[in-house]
Design an enzyme around this catalytic site. Structure first.
Site, PDB file in Angstrom:
ATOM      1  N   GLN A  63     -39.244  81.886  18.804  1.00  0.00           N
ATOM      2  CA  GLN A  63     -38.487  82.766  17.915  1.00  0.00           C
ATOM      3  C   GLN A  63     -39.425  83.653  17.101  1.00  0.00           C
ATOM      4  OE1 GLN A  63     -35.046  80.858  15.754  1.00  0.00           O
ATOM      5  NE2 GLN A  63     -35.811  79.042  16.820  1.00  0.00           N
TER       6      GLN A  63
HETATM    7  N1  LIG Z   1     -30.141  80.718  34.620  1.00  0.00           N
HETATM    8  C1  LIG Z   1     -31.257  80.163  34.179  1.00  0.00           C
HETATM    9  N2  LIG Z   1     -31.301  79.667  32.928  1.00  0.00           N
HETATM   10  C2  LIG Z   1     -32.459  79.102  32.509  1.00  0.00           C
HETATM   11  C3  LIG Z   1     -33.612  79.025  33.330  1.00  0.00           C
HETATM   12  N3  LIG Z   1     -34.589  78.430  32.619  1.00  0.00           N
HETATM   13  C4  LIG Z   1     -34.064  78.152  31.423  1.00  0.00           C
HETATM   14  N4  LIG Z   1     -32.792  78.547  31.337  1.00  0.00           N
HETATM   15  C5  LIG Z   1     -31.879  78.408  30.186  1.00  0.00           C
HETATM   16  O1  LIG Z   1     -32.331  79.248  29.154  1.00  0.00           O
HETATM   17  C6  LIG Z   1     -32.026  78.670  27.884  1.00  0.00           C
HETATM   18  C7  LIG Z   1     -33.276  78.590  27.033  1.00  0.00           C
HETATM   19  O2  LIG Z   1     -34.190  77.662  27.601  1.00  0.00           O
HETATM   20  P1  LIG Z   1     -35.332  76.950  26.730  1.00  0.00           P
HETATM   21  O3  LIG Z   1     -36.171  76.200  27.690  1.00  0.00           O
HETATM   22  O4  LIG Z   1     -34.738  76.188  25.611  1.00  0.00           O
HETATM   23  O5  LIG Z   1     -36.077  78.228  26.170  1.00  0.00           O
HETATM   24  P2  LIG Z   1     -37.408  78.283  25.265  1.00  0.00           P
HETATM   25  O6  LIG Z   1     -38.278  79.325  25.880  1.00  0.00           O
HETATM   26  O7  LIG Z   1     -37.983  76.925  25.124  1.00  0.00           O
HETATM   27  O8  LIG Z   1     -36.840  78.827  23.870  1.00  0.00           O
HETATM   28  P3  LIG Z   1     -37.477  78.592  22.388  1.00  0.00           P
HETATM   29  O9  LIG Z   1     -37.735  77.138  22.227  1.00  0.00           O
HETATM   30  O10 LIG Z   1     -36.437  79.093  21.417  1.00  0.00           O
HETATM   31  O11 LIG Z   1     -38.711  79.416  22.311  1.00  0.00           O
HETATM   32  C8  LIG Z   1     -31.410  77.299  28.179  1.00  0.00           C
HETATM   33  O12 LIG Z   1     -30.008  77.430  28.131  1.00  0.00           O
HETATM   34  C9  LIG Z   1     -31.887  77.015  29.595  1.00  0.00           C
HETATM   35  O13 LIG Z   1     -31.020  76.160  30.299  1.00  0.00           O
HETATM   36  C10 LIG Z   1     -33.536  79.577  34.655  1.00  0.00           C
HETATM   37  O14 LIG Z   1     -34.489  79.570  35.456  1.00  0.00           O
HETATM   38  N5  LIG Z   1     -32.346  80.130  35.005  1.00  0.00           N
END
Ligand SMILES: Nc1nc2c(ncn2[C@@H]2O[C@H](COP(=O)(O)OP(=O)(O)OP(=O)(O)O)[C@@H](O)[C@H]2O)c(=O)[nH]1
Ligand SMILES: [Mg+2]
Length: 172
Positions: A63
């Site tokens: 974020q």
């Molecule tokens: N369709 C799709 N959704 C995905 C994929 N990878 C992650 N997501 C979705 O994207 C959203 C965010 O995923 P996170 O892994 O929590 O993202 P992050 O990068 O860790 O986010 P922060 O912790 O806020 O920095 C979740 O709802 C996941 O299920 C993908 O390859 N395809």
């Protein structure tokens, strides 16, 4: 126990904008399954072992308010995994800014960069080639880099990314 670098732990930071899929990727590496995530505040850290190579992976919250503290994780980093949400065209410019800010940082001068073009399952997403071009990756001469398309939900492409990382070990 073992001579050389076999038992050495290689520090990895997983960065990228919020919602890119960083935490999902970390737990795919660890457990081969999709975990339910919520936005990461601070970081998660896990040891991932790939064919005798130990990686200590720090998954850092993406974020906006958290990005200024990414640099507190930089020291001794060998690999940067930059996760891009391939459907998020609007914010690729911000990712680009963050990438070049990192590459200019003294503590990351020896780090190799793996870019994951994630969410390749999404209709209309950018390809790895488009992302590579937009991020002008070919202009990066002072860091080894590699871009890999992937889908964290199915795990597709993740192993290839890890293989590139293990292939880099011992090169330097
Ligand atoms: N369709 C799709 N959704 C995905 C994929 N990878 C992650 N997501 C979705 O994207 C959203 C965010 O995923 P996170 O892994 O929590 O993202 P992050 O990068 O860790 O986010 P922060 O912790 O806020 O920095 C979740 O709802 C996941 O299920 C993908 O390859 N395809
Ligand atoms: Mg997260």
């Amino acid at each position: 126990r073992w001579p050389g670098h076999q038992c050495q732990e290689h520090k990895v930071i997983i960065v990228g904008l919020d919602n890119a899929g960083k935490t999902t990727i970390l737990y795919q590496f660890l457990m081969n399954e999709v975990v339910h995530t919520s936005p990461t505040i601070g970081s998660n850290v896990e040891e991932i072992v790939v064919k005798n190579t130990h990686f200590l992976m720090w998954d850092i919250g993406g974020q906006e308010s958290l990005r200024s503290s990414w640099n507190t994780y930089y020291s001794n980093t060998e690999f940067i995994i930059l996760v891009v949400d391939s459907i998020d065209r609007e914010r690729l410019a911000i990712t680009k800014e963050e990438l070049y800010r990192m590459l200019a940082h003294e503590d990351l001068r020896k780090a190799a960069v793996l870019i994951f073009a994630n969410k390749q399952d999404m209709k209309g997403c950018m390809t790895a080639a488009e992302i590579s071009k937009y991020l002008t990756l070919s202009s990066i001469k002072d860091h080894p880099w590699h871009i890999q398309s992937c889908c964290a939900l199915t795990g597709e492409g993740l192993c290839q990314g890890l293989e590139w990382m293990t292939s880099r070990i011992g090169v330097r």
